[in-house]
Design an enzyme around this catalytic site. Sequence first.
Site, PDB file in Angstrom:
ATOM      1  CB  CYS A 266      14.564  48.549  51.751  1.00 30.12           C
ATOM      2  SG  CYS A 266      14.986  47.105  52.085  1.00 30.12           S
ATOM      3  CG  HIS A 349      19.099  50.536  52.749  1.00 32.00           C
ATOM      4  ND1 HIS A 349      18.198  50.826  53.625  1.00 32.00           N
ATOM      5  CD2 HIS A 349      18.920  49.416  52.104  1.00 32.00           C
ATOM      6  CE1 HIS A 349      17.605  49.637  53.863  1.00 32.00           C
ATOM      7  NE2 HIS A 349      17.912  48.567  53.023  1.00 32.00           N
ATOM      8  CD  GLU A 351      18.886  54.111  54.581  1.00 31.02           C
ATOM      9  OE1 GLU A 351      18.905  52.790  55.121  1.00 31.02           O
ATOM     10  OE2 GLU A 351      18.476  54.383  53.520  1.00 31.02           O
TER      11      GLU A 351
END
Length: 376
Positions: A266, A349, A351
């Site tokens: 990011c 992202h 995650e």
Amino acid sequence: MKALLALEDGFILEGQSINGHCESSGEVIFNTGMTGYQEILTDPSYYGQMVCMTWPLIGNYGINKEDMESEKIHVSALIVKECCRNPSNWRSETSLPKFLQEYNIAGIEGIDTRALTRHIRINGAMRGIISTSITDPNDLILRVKKVPSMEGQNYVTKVAPNSPWVLYGQCVVPADIKEDGSFLWKQNKIPLIVYDYGIKWNIIRLLEGAGFDPLMVPPLFSLEQVKASGAKAIFLSNGPGDPGTLIDEIQIIRELMEYYPIAGICLGHQLLGHAVGGTTRKLTFGHHGSNHPIKNLATGHIEISSQNHGFCVNFESNNDIEVTHINLNDNTLEGFIHKTKPILAVQHHPEASPGPMDSQYFFTRFKEVVLLKLGC
């Protein structure tokens, strides 16, 4: 209680305050996720933004301690069609309205979120203000024009730590840095310095799961301090604001590139882009949601990704960079590697939290790059 939402271009919507008297301002954006509102609210990358959820009912499964992505709420305000006050879920510990009230965050419901989303999609993300006390729309519009634009804002200073720390469960604990700058790393783990520009906790958990021992440090942690710590690799986190304002942080990354393997997500991806010769530009309405398709150019596979960014990286001409991922909605850059240095980064992202897990291989891929650099 009646509340008004005003955008800087004069667009006005009327709704009801979720939690009593309130006034808040920021950049109004929309998020297309059906779930994950707690993770969104507590993601530091949303600092300075008023989030409109496009799904019509928000809050139905409540709030719990385990789904926090930081210690508190970071959004400026929450905008929904309908807010559930009586959640039903075995994990729920409190309701969304009580959660907003606990952190004194403005919330507005009864808004035509489809109309608002269409307006932003066509005209772009823009400054907005919510108020229960100012009932004259013209007064609100005058006030919103004084709100700072997201472009040119260094919001990392608002969410980043002042000193190194580690995460134990759901607790942020000051790191025990010795007088000589060294740190006692865990055995059989790769010592990793994580530059915390506003990190989400699930990134830390997945780094740990991949075999790293992450030590979170402030954005201006110097090369000399990294060397003294004994770390073997560098990770650059997500965060809020305009990446082009982080001149000192970018210079530190350039210095680190000469010595360490580096990965970024990011904002970390954007800062790495600047460090290797790229630029960033503001997107019209950004990418915010958990259903964005991207293409892995190496495998040809399509991944559904979680995204939250208002800027993207551009490389006009750079023979040292290989693009690894693109966004299938608008063909913007989603990932790159350096051809001669151990550097990799993604805009999305991996995650999740919230969102799909299609891209979680990024963490094990980073580990492979680090081990190769270390000769293991």
